[in-house]
Design a protein around this motif. Structure first.
Motif, PDB file in Angstrom:
ATOM      1  N   TRP A   1       1.197  30.863 -40.195  1.00  0.00           N
ATOM      2  CA  TRP A   1       0.535  30.167 -39.128  1.00  0.00           C
ATOM      3  C   TRP A   1      -0.875  30.360 -39.618  1.00  0.00           C
ATOM      4  O   TRP A   1      -2.441  29.504 -39.755  1.00  0.00           O
ATOM      5  CB  TRP A   1       0.585  30.350 -38.010  1.00  0.00           C
ATOM      6  N   GLN A   2      -1.251  31.739 -40.195  1.00  0.00           N
ATOM      7  CA  GLN A   2      -2.646  31.332 -40.578  1.00  0.00           C
ATOM      8  C   GLN A   2      -3.157  31.150 -41.909  1.00  0.00           C
ATOM      9  O   GLN A   2      -3.658  30.261 -42.347  1.00  0.00           O
ATOM     10  CB  GLN A   2      -2.876  33.140 -41.063  1.00  0.00           C
TER      11      GLN A   2
ATOM     12  N   VAL B   1      -4.766  23.212 -44.027  1.00  0.00           N
ATOM     13  CA  VAL B   1      -4.990  22.208 -43.147  1.00  0.00           C
ATOM     14  C   VAL B   1      -5.207  22.341 -42.261  1.00  0.00           C
ATOM     15  O   VAL B   1      -5.843  22.824 -40.567  1.00  0.00           O
ATOM     16  CB  VAL B   1      -2.989  22.311 -42.141  1.00  0.00           C
ATOM     17  N   LYS B   2      -6.752  20.795 -41.956  1.00  0.00           N
ATOM     18  CA  LYS B   2      -7.574  20.829 -41.024  1.00  0.00           C
ATOM     19  C   LYS B   2      -7.160  20.454 -39.298  1.00  0.00           C
ATOM     20  O   LYS B   2      -7.834  21.079 -38.756  1.00  0.00           O
ATOM     21  CB  LYS B   2      -8.821  19.958 -40.813  1.00  0.00           C
ATOM     22  N   ASP B   3      -6.085  19.587 -39.381  1.00  0.00           N
ATOM     23  CA  ASP B   3      -5.518  19.300 -38.286  1.00  0.00           C
ATOM     24  C   ASP B   3      -3.915  19.935 -38.449  1.00  0.00           C
ATOM     25  O   ASP B   3      -2.814  19.352 -38.793  1.00  0.00           O
ATOM     26  CB  ASP B   3      -5.440  17.964 -39.030  1.00  0.00           C
ATOM     27  N   LEU B   4      -3.716  20.851 -37.715  1.00  0.00           N
ATOM     28  CA  LEU B   4      -2.601  21.373 -37.271  1.00  0.00           C
ATOM     29  C   LEU B   4      -1.411  20.605 -36.301  1.00  0.00           C
ATOM     30  O   LEU B   4      -0.590  21.073 -36.596  1.00  0.00           O
ATOM     31  CB  LEU B   4      -2.371  23.326 -37.103  1.00  0.00           C
ATOM     32  N   SER B   5      -1.661  19.846 -35.472  1.00  0.00           N
ATOM     33  CA  SER B   5      -0.999  19.066 -35.015  1.00  0.00           C
ATOM     34  C   SER B   5       0.265  18.528 -35.466  1.00  0.00           C
ATOM     35  O   SER B   5       1.116  18.131 -34.767  1.00  0.00           O
ATOM     36  CB  SER B   5      -2.317  17.928 -33.643  1.00  0.00           C
ATOM     37  N   VAL B   6      -0.379  18.160 -36.857  1.00  0.00           N
ATOM     38  CA  VAL B   6       0.738  17.660 -37.459  1.00  0.00           C
ATOM     39  C   VAL B   6       2.044  18.429 -37.424  1.00  0.00           C
ATOM     40  O   VAL B   6       3.001  17.628 -37.671  1.00  0.00           O
ATOM     41  CB  VAL B   6       0.495  17.355 -39.360  1.00  0.00           C
ATOM     42  N   PHE B   7       1.786  19.612 -36.969  1.00  0.00           N
ATOM     43  CA  PHE B   7       2.532  20.322 -36.911  1.00  0.00           C
ATOM     44  C   PHE B   7       3.254  21.189 -35.034  1.00  0.00           C
ATOM     45  O   PHE B   7       3.827  21.860 -35.041  1.00  0.00           O
ATOM     46  CB  PHE B   7       2.955  21.827 -38.182  1.00  0.00           C
ATOM     47  N   ASP B   8       2.774  20.322 -34.961  1.00  0.00           N
ATOM     48  CA  ASP B   8       3.265  20.478 -33.352  1.00  0.00           C
ATOM     49  C   ASP B   8       4.678  20.650 -33.655  1.00  0.00           C
ATOM     50  O   ASP B   8       5.474  21.282 -32.264  1.00  0.00           O
ATOM     51  CB  ASP B   8       2.723  19.479 -31.890  1.00  0.00           C
ATOM     52  N   VAL B   9       5.509  19.400 -33.928  1.00  0.00           N
ATOM     53  CA  VAL B   9       7.454  19.799 -33.776  1.00  0.00           C
ATOM     54  C   VAL B   9       7.457  21.070 -33.577  1.00  0.00           C
ATOM     55  O   VAL B   9       8.594  21.594 -33.182  1.00  0.00           O
ATOM     56  CB  VAL B   9       7.437  18.488 -34.504  1.00  0.00           C
TER      57      VAL B   9
ATOM     58  N   VAL C   1       4.742  11.813 -36.648  1.00  0.00           N
ATOM     59  CA  VAL C   1       3.705  12.347 -38.399  1.00  0.00           C
ATOM     60  C   VAL C   1       4.382  11.038 -39.254  1.00  0.00           C
ATOM     61  O   VAL C   1       3.613  10.628 -40.173  1.00  0.00           O
ATOM     62  CB  VAL C   1       4.059  13.445 -38.508  1.00  0.00           C
ATOM     63  N   GLY C   2       5.355  10.526 -39.693  1.00  0.00           N
ATOM     64  CA  GLY C   2       5.256  10.309 -40.229  1.00  0.00           C
ATOM     65  C   GLY C   2       5.912  10.727 -42.180  1.00  0.00           C
ATOM     66  O   GLY C   2       6.090  10.288 -43.021  1.00  0.00           O
TER      67      GLY C   2
END
Length: 322
Positions: A67-68, A74-82, A175-176
């Motif tokens: 994750w580091q 990636v600036k927006d880690l929310s794309v990997f919230d899944v 996310v698409g």
């Protein structure tokens, strides 16, 4: 989302893929004389850090490294919230049961999630469910009230587990990216199948199944629920008509064999991302590959620590991404 947005990130991932554990490395671990020799082999592969002395610390360090790296790319880690929602809902379940026992058990929480553990614990402690993310608030309230009013821990778990699956499924689609969508779909489908089999073996009724099974594209949960009421053979007959027909043989063997089949299916499905130069897919696949190898190493280390025969450990080992 521009396809070239992650070109640099994918290039970095390509170099990192070279250090992923291969099948031959797993064979070395399986052939090691014991637990300590396995740890030494992992250290030679630069697993863990200077403070990691035992298996738990080494595996935790590897998760942190993953994750580091992704955080750097990636600036927006929310794309990997899944990938993190399961941790959030585990923590929610833990907080509710902690409140029920009126005691604190800080060691049961998982730090890597999308919602701060302190926020979850405080919301449950004060019954301020609105302080939680919207998708989590209602199932949190329902599960809390069920547990406190009825003491039914299983029903509490069902409510939270289904909410977690719904969150994972929706995030995978939102996310698409096909890789993330696939992860969400397979996660929900495999969980539904396992739930149906357990329900069939314990004589649960259709009302239980209606509450427990989460909808997904590759399964008709109504038909799966009806099959579960009829028995395991009926579940297998239904699965023969789905993309999970090959899982039937594994289900007959054991729950762990089925879980292994599911994990291997995911790895096979995402493996083409190794040759994809664009998008989030290669990054998502790398995260899953790392999770898969960490899980496999944990299986091997646990087996060695408990002096299990090599063949017994081998039966549970997953396929590697590289």
């Amino acid at each position: 989302m521009a396809k070239d947005q992650y070109v640099y990130a994918v290039a970095r991932i390509r170099s990192k893929e070279l250090s992923l554990l291969s099948g031959s490395v797993i064979e070395q671990l399986l052939g090691a004389k014991g637990y300590d020799e396995c740890l030494q082999l992992l250290r030679e592969k630069n697993w863990g850090d200077s403070d990691a002395e035992d298996a738990g610390a080494i595996l935790a360090a590897e998760r942190e490294k993953t994750w580091q790296l992704i955080g750097e790319l990636v600036k927006d880690l929310s794309v990997f919230d899944v990938f993190l929602y399961a941790n959030d809902y585990h923590n929610l379940k833990a907080a509710i049961k902690e409140a029920r026992m009126d005691s604190e058990y800080p060691g049961i929480y998982i730090d890597q999630g999308t919602v701060d553990v302190k926020r979850i614990r405080e919301a449950i402690r004060t019954r301020d469910f609105a302080a939680l993310p919207e998708a989590m608030a209602e199932p949190a309230k329902e599960a809390y009230e069920v547990l406190l009013q009825t003491g039914d821990g299983q029903l509490c778990d069902i409510i939270i587990d289904r909410a977690a699956l719904n969150a994972i499924y929706q995030a995978g689609k939102a996310v698409g990216d096909e890789c993330l969508k696939l992860y969400g779909e397979l996660t929900v489908a495999s969980a539904d199948i396992k739930t149906a089999v357990r329900a069939a073996r314990t004589g649960k009724d259709k009302a239980f199944l209606a509450r427990a099974l989460a909808p997904c594209d590759t399964l008709d949960v109504s038909r799966l629920a009806q099959a579960a009421v009829e028995g395991v053979d009926a579940i297998c007959a239904y699965l023969e008509l789905t993309p999970y027909a090959e899982a039937v043989e594994e289900l007959h063997k054991s729950p762990s064999a089925f879980e292994r089949w599911c994990d291997n299916l995911l790895i096979r499905k995402i493996r083409p991302q190794r040759f994809n130069p664009f998008g989030l897919g290669p990054l998502a696949a790398y995260i899953l590959a790392r999770d898969n190898e960490i899980k496999t190493v944990r299986i091997v280390l646990s087996g060695k620590l408990n002096h299990l025969p090599e063949e017994s450990i081998r039966e549970r080992v997953r396929e590697m991404y590289v």
